[in-house]
Design an enzyme around this catalytic site. Sequence first.
Site, mmCIF file in Angstrom:
data_model
loop_
_atom_site.group_PDB
_atom_site.id
_atom_site.type_symbol
_atom_site.label_atom_id
_atom_site.label_comp_id
_atom_site.label_asym_id
_atom_site.label_seq_id
_atom_site.Cartn_x
_atom_site.Cartn_y
_atom_site.Cartn_z
ATOM 1 N N ASP A 77 -4.003 2.465 2.702
ATOM 2 C CA ASP A 77 -4.024 2.010 1.306
ATOM 3 C C ASP A 77 -2.813 2.668 0.646
ATOM 4 O O ASP A 77 -2.908 3.699 0.009
ATOM 5 C CB ASP A 77 -5.336 2.435 0.646
ATOM 6 C CG ASP A 77 -5.458 1.907 -0.770
ATOM 7 O OD1 ASP A 77 -4.681 1.010 -1.140
ATOM 8 O OD2 ASP A 77 -6.317 2.415 -1.518
ATOM 9 N N ASP B 24 -4.697 12.927 3.180
ATOM 10 C CA ASP B 24 -3.880 12.733 1.991
ATOM 11 C C ASP B 24 -2.955 13.930 1.810
ATOM 12 O O ASP B 24 -3.271 15.050 2.250
ATOM 13 C CB ASP B 24 -4.742 12.554 0.738
ATOM 14 C CG ASP B 24 -4.002 11.796 -0.358
ATOM 15 O OD1 ASP B 24 -4.086 10.557 -0.381
ATOM 16 O OD2 ASP B 24 -3.308 12.441 -1.170
ATOM 17 N N CYS C 18 -4.391 7.223 3.507
ATOM 18 C CA CYS C 18 -3.986 7.632 2.148
ATOM 19 C C CYS C 18 -5.235 7.644 1.289
ATOM 20 O O CYS C 18 -5.407 6.816 0.391
ATOM 21 C CB CYS C 18 -2.937 6.679 1.578
ATOM 22 S SG CYS C 18 -1.467 6.485 2.602
ATOM 23 N N ALA C 19 -6.119 8.584 1.569
ATOM 24 C CA ALA C 19 -7.482 8.541 1.023
ATOM 25 C C ALA C 19 -7.541 8.763 -0.481
ATOM 26 O O ALA C 19 -8.397 8.207 -1.162
ATOM 27 C CB ALA C 19 -8.348 9.583 1.735
ATOM 28 N N CYS D 197 -2.338 -2.305 -4.141
ATOM 29 C CA CYS D 197 -2.824 -2.939 -5.372
ATOM 30 C C CYS D 197 -1.610 -3.484 -6.124
ATOM 31 O O CYS D 197 -1.375 -3.173 -7.285
ATOM 32 C CB CYS D 197 -3.636 -1.976 -6.228
ATOM 33 S SG CYS D 197 -2.813 -0.422 -6.623
ATOM 34 N N GLY E 236 -10.785 8.959 -2.707
ATOM 35 C CA GLY E 236 -11.785 8.561 -1.728
ATOM 36 C C GLY E 236 -12.702 7.409 -2.063
ATOM 37 O O GLY E 236 -13.771 7.292 -1.456
ATOM 38 N N GLY E 237 -12.312 6.512 -2.983
ATOM 39 C CA GLY E 237 -13.176 5.373 -3.281
ATOM 40 C C GLY E 237 -13.467 4.529 -2.056
ATOM 41 O O GLY E 237 -14.616 4.182 -1.773
ATOM 42 N N LYS E 238 -12.429 4.209 -1.284
ATOM 43 C CA LYS E 238 -12.620 3.398 -0.079
ATOM 44 C C LYS E 238 -13.222 4.233 1.048
ATOM 45 O O LYS E 238 -13.949 3.704 1.893
ATOM 46 C CB LYS E 238 -11.285 2.777 0.338
ATOM 47 C CG LYS E 238 -10.754 1.786 -0.696
ATOM 48 C CD LYS E 238 -9.411 1.221 -0.292
ATOM 49 C CE LYS E 238 -8.845 0.342 -1.409
ATOM 50 N NZ LYS E 238 -8.548 1.121 -2.647
#
Length: 336
Positions: free
Chosen positions: A219, A172, A148-149, A272, A152-154
């Site tokens: 994520d 995604d 679940c990009a 989160c 794309g932070g991770k």
Amino acid sequence: VQHPDFEANVETAKTLLELQGTEADLQAQLDLVHEELQWQPAFHGSSQIGKEEFGEYLKGWHDVMEDVTYNAVNFLPGVSAETGLPDGSVRSYGVWSGVHTESGKSWELVSYHTWDFKDGLIEVQDEGSQILSFIVDANRKHMVADFCAGAGGKTLALGAMMSGSGRLYAFDVNDKRLMNLRKRLKRSGLSNTVCHHINNENDIRIKRLRGKFDRVLVDAPCSGLGTIRRNPDLKWKHDLESIFEMQKKQLNILTAASKLTKLGGRLIYATCSFIPEENEDVINSFLKDNPDFKVMSIQPILDKYNISVSSEDFFKTKFDEHDMDGFFAAVLEKVN
């Protein structure tokens, strides 16, 4: 403001102040900055920051701009191979404002700009989000999926951890977010990442890659309640019905992503959010239907990367205890 002659830059800053007022004046400020200022090793107050102090300097940014992740793939010459930090040549400038007080006029930093972001050297993320990337524990030999990009932070953090090697897939359902990720990838210099827009978690592209990945990060979309200190309106956006609908979606996504994991590989589930309905309950439901996975202890991974957050089976952060957003993560190993 950076310059070999600090006093000369003070004069430049005063000139900037005279130009403040309208939008047109702001452009005049920027033009002056580009014409007059020379970029030198960073100054913090009036003291030059050297290589040894640079890590502490970055930590000081936390209060004003969350956290900074340095991209090891796109460093300029002079990067320290031991620490992964650059040698202190941060190219940046500050815009200062004169403030009248009882004791006279003082100076106040009102904005901060850095070319290192534009050149792909840094990305800004919450500290908890960065820790999740370390929990994946990917290396340059791995084949990794960010299921679940999003923007794309991770993905960027994982690519940097893999030193631009191995193979990293970013999936995604939102093509607009993936377009943003593609721009960020170009800026970062990462060449080991492939973006795939999928229609849903059971897309044909996913089925073709079953059992191929060493690491699969989920994520998952969630309530976002872990960010409530920055988004207090979330209190009114969710109820029990919406939470249980989200839980069902999370379990479906986790189940689909698990099919990508090879024998001995790891499936990492993260949100989160701090509520059990989106975290422990999802993991327990998944394990009940998928006995070929088992929970791994996260503490050895945290110790490996010198991350000072205590954890047992599951990783949890709290904004009132750890001074970061509320995150949850579980690492599941495929054993059969």
